[in-house]
Scaffold this motif. Structure first.
Motif, mmCIF file in Angstrom:
data_model
loop_
_atom_site.group_PDB
_atom_site.id
_atom_site.type_symbol
_atom_site.label_atom_id
_atom_site.label_comp_id
_atom_site.label_asym_id
_atom_site.label_seq_id
_atom_site.Cartn_x
_atom_site.Cartn_y
_atom_site.Cartn_z
ATOM 1 N N GLY A 41 32.772 75.960 23.419
ATOM 2 C CA GLY A 41 31.743 74.933 23.380
ATOM 3 C C GLY A 41 30.313 75.448 23.308
ATOM 4 N N ALA A 200 38.983 70.511 25.187
ATOM 5 C CA ALA A 200 38.007 70.790 26.253
ATOM 6 C C ALA A 200 37.374 72.162 26.057
ATOM 7 C CB ALA A 200 38.689 70.709 27.615
ATOM 8 N N THR A 204 33.494 71.694 25.555
ATOM 9 C CA THR A 204 32.734 71.813 26.803
ATOM 10 C C THR A 204 31.915 73.098 26.796
ATOM 11 O OG1 THR A 204 34.697 70.879 27.824
ATOM 12 C CG2 THR A 204 32.945 71.615 29.310
ATOM 13 N N ASP A 206 29.919 76.218 28.029
ATOM 14 C CA ASP A 206 29.762 77.040 29.224
ATOM 15 C C ASP A 206 28.703 78.079 28.879
ATOM 16 O OD1 ASP A 206 29.811 78.859 31.233
ATOM 17 O OD2 ASP A 206 31.956 79.322 31.102
#
Ligand code: TRP
Length: 443
Positions: A41, A200, A204, A206
């Motif tokens: 992500g 995810a 997502t 990080d």
């Protein structure tokens, strides 16, 4: 001879051909594994920011330069910058065939894998055997060359037809087919048990995973994926009608290219997680990991056929743009017939691709700077020649040719849009500095 110059018959023709150039192995083969090994992500967000700032500005610079001059890269730089600048065009005319040579080798692999999946040879084979089969195939002295020849023949066949009857017609057919296939495959991958974990991972961010290398990877990937830095879009821009809005066309192409990369991520990464494979598996992700995954799915063989045909189609529409650049140069500047220019250049690229292919097997001992021919050509083009071409086009359009090109970003006959100044700032300063920094880091 501006009146005899061909052009795309429709706006959609330009957009689909340029998107066909952009969407290729870079999106479907490379993007998922680069994203997978660069933090998922967080990489994705960086990539999106870079694509819609630097990438979009440089793409528009190429299209504007081509459309204003209606010429191939050498002629375009020559017209607005004189002989010294035409070296920048030359760089592109040389880079295109160099990329095409090894790109066509990988294009050949996609045909081989499409054939293998039709024959059911990828069924019931475990991961290790798939890995060995891949290694065995690419290092074989004969078979990959036959597929390389087949792929190059297809590319020549399309380009020989010309702009409207070759490139535009095939892009209009192949690109929508590609989108349909992608959506079907994404639907399949996203409904697998355990797919959510892959989604995810992909979506997502990080940010603790972002390093200098991540930024470099994102910028390099963005330029390769958008087909920037060698005049492919100067050449396609030269076939864009004056009444069309170049800014909107560039935005559409950028959005399509990014959508396909995202879809490819949403096909490969959920599948990877659903079957517990490492997302950072590297270049083999598509040729080794994916067949293994597909085999464990219901109707896996059908999806494997679909996937490799799709990959081949995407590679073909990109290869076309790589061949069109030298062909446009030879026809424009030296008066060659398209037929002769296409056959000669295509054959030349095939020949150059032979050592590239052999360097993965029979000739693996032959290296320069520790790299075989394949890796050397990949390295030189994507780490040196394309970034250099990107810097040159940004500087040229931002500083040298600005008075002529500033109104090219909208309709050629319309007013310059209000965001013209932001575009110029990107070209004059931000893009050259950022790209130079990436080159530095990469070398
Ligand atoms: N963009 C294509 C891909 O993603 C490859 C490509 C085609 C390319 N033409 C180019 C890359 C010109 C750089 C320059 O696979």
């Amino acid at each position: 001879m501006p009146s005899s110059r061909e052009s795309f018959a429709s706006r959609l023709g330009f957009v689909l051909a340029a998107a066909g150039s952009a969407v290729g192995l870079g999106n479907i083969w490379k993007f998922p594994y680069v994203a997978g090994s660069s933090g998922g992500g967080a990489f994705l967000i960086l990539y999106l920011v870079i694509v819609f700032t630097l990438g979009l500005s440089v793409m528009l610079a190429e299209i504007a330069l081509g459309r204003a001059t209606r010429a191939n890269p050498v002629g375009a730089y020559n017209a607005l910058g004189g002989r010294r600048w035409s070296i920048a065009g030359w760089l592109g005319v040389i880079t295109g065939p160099m990329i095409l040579s090894f790109y066509s080798v990988v294009g050949g692999w996609t045909i081989h894998y499409a054939v293998q999946s039709v024959l059911g040879r990828l069924d019931d084979v475990d991961g290790q055997a798939l890995g060995q089969a891949f290694e065995g195939f690419i290092s074989d002295p004969v078979a990959p060359l036959a597929y390389h020849a087949a792929f190059m023949a297809l590319t020549i066949g399309v380009v020989i037809g010309g702009v409207a009857k070759g490139i535009e017609r095939w892009s209009k057919l192949l690109m929508p087919a590609l989108f349909v296939m992608l959506i079907v495959l994404a639907g399949r991958a996203l409904t697998l048990d355990g797919a959510a974990e892959g989604v995810a991972f992909f979506l997502t961010p990080d940010f603790s995973k972002v390093t200098g290398d991540t930024v470099l990877a994102a910028l390099g990937q963005a330029f390769f994926s958008l087909s920037l830095g060698m005049g492919a879009l100067i050449t396609y821009g030269s076939y864009l009608a004056r009444r069309e809005n170049a800014g909107r066309a560039a935005l559409t192409v950028t959005a399509l290219d990014t959508t396909v990369a995202l879809l490819a991520g949403l096909i490969v990464l959920p599948a990877v997680f659903a079957f517990g494979v490492d997302p950072a598996a590297g270049p083999g992700l598509v040729f080794v990991t994916l067949p293994g995954i597909l085999d464990r799915m219901p109707a896996g063989q059908a999806f494997a056929v679909l996937f490799f045909v799709l990959l081949g189609v995407a590679a073909l529409t990109s290869a076309i743009s790589l061949l069109e650049v030298p062909v446009a140069y030879l026809t424009d500047e030296h008066g060659w017939h398209r037929r002769r220019a296409t056959l000669a250049t295509g054959l030349f690229c095939f020949v150059i691709g032979v050592p590239a292919s052999l360097s993965l097997g029979a000739w693996s001992g032959l290296t320069v700077f520790g790299l075989g021919a394949f890796d050397l050509m990949d390295y030189l083009t994507s780490k040196v020649m394309l970034p250099a071409g990107g810097i040159l086009v940004a500087l040229f359009v931002g500083w040298k040719a600005w008075p002529i090109l500033s109104h090219e970003i909208g309709r050629e006959d319309g007013p310059a849009p209000t965001w013209g100044r932001a575009w110029r700032l990107m070209l004059c300063v931000v893009a050259p500095v950022a790209i130079a920094w990436v080159m530095w880091g990469g070398l």
